[in-house]
Design an enzyme around this catalytic site. Structure first.
Site, short mmCIF file in Angstrom:
data_model
loop_
_atom_site.label_atom_id
_atom_site.label_comp_id
_atom_site.label_asym_id
_atom_site.label_seq_id
_atom_site.Cartn_x
_atom_site.Cartn_y
_atom_site.Cartn_z
N SER A 46 -5.79 2.77 4.90
CA SER A 46 -5.30 2.64 3.91
C SER A 46 -6.72 1.77 2.96
CB SER A 46 -4.13 1.50 4.28
OG SER A 46 -3.21 1.02 2.57
N LYS A 90 -0.58 3.78 -2.55
CA LYS A 90 -1.11 5.34 -2.47
C LYS A 90 -0.22 5.77 -1.93
CE LYS A 90 -5.06 1.86 -0.22
NZ LYS A 90 -3.81 0.72 -0.51
N SER A 98 0.87 -1.52 0.15
CA SER A 98 -0.28 0.15 0.16
C SER A 98 1.08 0.98 0.07
CB SER A 98 -0.88 -0.49 1.11
OG SER A 98 -2.10 -1.08 0.82
#
Length: 406
Positions: free
Chosen positions: A145, A90, A87
């Site tokens: 997340s 991101k 993640s």
């Protein structure tokens, strides 16, 4: 926080020093090319000049410490090694999409917005039929997340495919040449790769934006639950919140953590002390749990103390759209991937993401290649087995990303 885009004279001198060639044929070839960040970052192993005291027992497969303002890379280990980012990807999603929508804009979520969220994803808890502000959706991205929040924003942006294409274009502009985007959320997909160097570029670029800084540094927020009800969400960055037995890191300002069953733990952080902001990225330490944060904290501590004497071993380059000079990918970065997203039995967990280092070819020319390549593969397989939490039956449920499965 000081501006994170100024290039100092010292940094330019450091890049010149970082480009000095080594004795092997491959490293000499790398030095003659304009390798992104400087030829020294294309080398394997620890890179540091003029400073001692680096933390011991760092088991991460890749890491990097840099000065945010100057872009000087103070120390690194396999900075361009291509690994699954989880993640932390991101950050690139935010770099690409964040400025497209006003934070006060409201959006009513539909079933279609959530239909393509991968099973097992980390979620903030978005429900169809509820109206959210863009600010709340970004809180879901940065704090929890939430892949559901990423997919809603992606559909607002014109769809998953369009968003992935724009993220890849953004990576190219930032000169994050190790990055290949398959999904906007960082979920495990075959071929989805980045590097400690690239993730640090994403963080540095994002921190120039006030909204990005605000979201990644938010510890808690109230999130809509329908009607007038809300529930509290907490940031999964343990150095920011002090969760799971860790102390908060003094001066931490963000930015993003990640975990998937194939990537293991990844983390990019930024901290400010005494008017100086440092960036750190740690990818795939052997142990799960707190190790990625402990490594990051130790490297930041080094950067704020011993790192003051360090001569740069490379640079975080500027975006092409902001006048950055065009560079080339690190040489010899051929990626070996499994056909499917998950490794097969006995593959050593992370071996689906293994990188074949170009230096082995140069050693072969010298007559030592066969031995070196066998040795490197053995060590890489051993590291992959140690760095795959799923292989030991563990599951890091403390982070939102702990729910990622392939």
């Amino acid at each position: 926080m000081r501006e994170c885009s100024r290039l100092s004279r010292r940094a330019v001198l450091g890049l010149t020093a970082a480009a000095l060639p080594l004795s092997t044929a491959t490293e000499a070839a790398a030095a003659t090319a304009t390798v992104v960040g400087g030829a020294r970052l294309a080398r394997t192993g620890v890179q540091v000049r003029g400073a001692s005291g680096l933390p011991r027992k760092l088991t991460a497969r890749s890491w990097l410490v840099a000065d945010c303002a100057s872009g000087e890379v103070l120390a690194s280990f396999d900075a361009h090694r291509r690994l699954a980012p989880a993640s932390t990807l991101k950050m690139l999603f935010a770099d690409t999409v964040l400025k497209k929508f006003d934070r006060n804009q409201r959006y009513r979520v539909t079933d279609a917005d959530l239909a393509d969220v991968p099973a097992g994803s980390s979620l903030v808890g978005i429900k169809p039929g509820i109206t959210y502000t863009v600010e709340q959706l970004w809180q879901g991205v940065f704090l929890r997340s939430g892949n559901d929040a990423v997919h809603v924003l992606s559909h607002m942006n014109g769809g998953i495919a369009k968003t992935v294409a724009e993220m890849q274009a953004k990576a190219a502009d930032l000169q994050a040449l190790d990055t290949h985007v398959v999904s906007p959320d960082g979920f495990d997909h075959a071929g989805q790769l980045s590097s400690a160097y690239d993730l640090t570029l994403f963080a540095r670029h994002g921190l120039k934006d006030a909204d990005f800084r605000g979201y990644c540094g938010t510890r808690t927020a109230d999130f809509p639950a329908g009607g007038k009800k809300t529930f509290q969400i907490q940031n999964t960055d343990r150095l920011l919140t002090g969760a799971w037995g860790l102390k908060t890191y003094d001066g931490l300002i963000g930015v993003k953590n990640g975990y998937t069953s194939h990537a293991g733990n990844t983390f990019t952080g930024a901290a400010t002390r005494g008017g100086r902001t440092l960036l750190v990225t740690v990818m795939h330490p052997d142990a799960g749990g707190n190790a990625v944060y402990e490594h990051a904290a130790a490297l930041l501590d080094w950067g704020f103390t011993h790192g003051r004497a360090a001569q740069p071993v490379g640079l975080l380059v500027e975006p092409l759209s902001e006048g950055g000079a065009s560079a080339s990918p690190a040489p010899g970065r051929k990626t070996v991937q499994a056909a499917a997203g998950a490794p097969g039995p006995g593959s050593g967990g992370g071996s689906a993401w293994q990188v074949t280092e170009g230096a082995a070819g140069a050693l072969a020319v010298l007559g030592l290649g066969a031995w070196a390549l066998r040795r490197r593969r053995t060590r890489a397989a051993s590291a992959a087995e140690g760095g795959e939490p799923g292989a030991r039956g563990t599951r890091d449920a403390g982070d939102a990303e702990g729910g990622h499965r392939s």
